[in-house]
Design a protein around this motif. Sequence first.
Motif, PDB file in Angstrom:
ATOM      1  N   LEU A 114      24.596  21.240  24.882  1.00 16.29           N
ATOM      2  CA  LEU A 114      24.540  20.178  23.882  1.00 16.29           C
ATOM      3  C   LEU A 114      25.387  20.514  22.658  1.00 16.29           C
ATOM      4  CD1 LEU A 114      20.778  19.158  23.937  1.00 16.29           C
ATOM      5  CD2 LEU A 114      22.731  17.780  24.645  1.00 16.29           C
ATOM      6  N   GLY A 115      25.299  21.757  22.220  1.00 14.19           N
ATOM      7  CA  GLY A 115      26.101  22.184  21.078  1.00 14.19           C
ATOM      8  C   GLY A 115      27.585  22.115  21.361  1.00 14.19           C
ATOM      9  N   PHE A 116      27.965  22.475  22.591  1.00 11.10           N
ATOM     10  CA  PHE A 116      29.372  22.418  22.978  1.00 11.10           C
ATOM     11  C   PHE A 116      29.888  20.980  22.972  1.00 11.10           C
ATOM     12  CE2 PHE A 116      32.617  22.289  26.401  1.00 11.10           C
ATOM     13  CZ  PHE A 116      33.583  23.049  25.759  1.00 11.10           C
ATOM     14  N   LEU A 117      29.066  20.076  23.514  1.00 10.55           N
ATOM     15  CA  LEU A 117      29.476  18.671  23.527  1.00 10.55           C
ATOM     16  C   LEU A 117      29.579  18.109  22.114  1.00 10.55           C
ATOM     17  CD1 LEU A 117      27.465  17.239  26.544  1.00 10.55           C
ATOM     18  CD2 LEU A 117      29.925  17.619  26.385  1.00 10.55           C
ATOM     19  N   LEU A 118      28.628  18.445  21.256  1.00  9.20           N
ATOM     20  CA  LEU A 118      28.694  17.975  19.876  1.00  9.20           C
ATOM     21  C   LEU A 118      29.919  18.517  19.161  1.00  9.20           C
ATOM     22  CD1 LEU A 118      24.994  18.154  18.656  1.00  9.20           C
ATOM     23  CD2 LEU A 118      26.378  16.125  19.007  1.00  9.20           C
ATOM     24  N   ASP A 119      30.267  19.761  19.460  1.00 10.75           N
ATOM     25  CA  ASP A 119      31.431  20.365  18.828  1.00 10.75           C
ATOM     26  C   ASP A 119      32.725  19.721  19.330  1.00 10.75           C
ATOM     27  OD1 ASP A 119      32.411  22.244  16.976  1.00 10.75           O
ATOM     28  OD2 ASP A 119      33.028  23.553  18.632  1.00 10.75           O
TER      29      ASP A 119
ATOM     30  N   VAL B 104      33.111  16.639  20.407  1.00 10.03           N
ATOM     31  CA  VAL B 104      33.199  15.286  19.890  1.00 10.03           C
ATOM     32  C   VAL B 104      33.341  15.294  18.375  1.00 10.03           C
ATOM     33  CG1 VAL B 104      31.941  13.089  19.724  1.00 10.03           C
ATOM     34  CG2 VAL B 104      31.869  14.395  21.827  1.00 10.03           C
ATOM     35  N   GLY B 105      32.858  16.338  17.741  1.00 14.23           N
ATOM     36  CA  GLY B 105      32.894  16.423  16.295  1.00 14.23           C
ATOM     37  C   GLY B 105      31.789  15.606  15.641  1.00 14.23           C
ATOM     38  N   ALA B 106      30.724  15.376  16.394  1.00 14.58           N
ATOM     39  CA  ALA B 106      29.621  14.550  15.894  1.00 14.58           C
ATOM     40  C   ALA B 106      28.554  15.427  15.254  1.00 14.58           C
ATOM     41  CB  ALA B 106      29.005  13.761  17.041  1.00 14.58           C
ATOM     42  N   ARG B 107      27.754  14.787  14.423  1.00 15.88           N
ATOM     43  CA  ARG B 107      26.595  15.442  13.819  1.00 15.88           C
ATOM     44  C   ARG B 107      25.382  14.556  14.051  1.00 15.88           C
ATOM     45  NH1 ARG B 107      27.456  18.515   8.329  1.00 15.88           N
ATOM     46  NH2 ARG B 107      26.083  19.879   9.456  1.00 15.88           N
ATOM     47  N   ILE B 108      24.289  15.175  14.370  1.00 18.02           N
ATOM     48  CA  ILE B 108      23.027  14.454  14.511  1.00 18.02           C
ATOM     49  C   ILE B 108      22.442  14.315  13.111  1.00 18.02           C
ATOM     50  CG2 ILE B 108      20.703  14.589  15.478  1.00 18.02           C
ATOM     51  CD1 ILE B 108      21.852  16.064  17.830  1.00 18.02           C
ATOM     52  N   PRO B 109      21.893  13.148  12.787  1.00 21.78           N
ATOM     53  CA  PRO B 109      21.300  12.977  11.450  1.00 21.78           C
ATOM     54  C   PRO B 109      20.261  14.055  11.167  1.00 21.78           C
ATOM     55  CG  PRO B 109      21.379  10.884  12.591  1.00 21.78           C
ATOM     56  CD  PRO B 109      21.816  11.922  13.565  1.00 21.78           C
TER      57      PRO B 109
END
Length: 65
Positions: free
Chosen positions: A12-17, A19-24
């Motif tokens: 999950l962390g890899f995918l967020l990184d 995409v460059g997204a942040r979870i609220p």
Amino acid sequence: MLAIVAAIIFGLGFLLDLVGARIPGGFSGMTFALLGLCLLALHQAGVGKASFRTGYSNWRGRTRR
């Protein structure tokens, strides 16, 4: 079990990184990486084992007849 959860968290962390997204709430890819490392450290320390009876012998296994 904790190692599997850590692998999912790392994914999950890899995918967020990527995409460059942040979870609220301030969760980013690095937050998930640090959480995964914490889970791996707990796994290495022996927390969350499947069996706590390592070395347990079944004393009823051999009956004399």
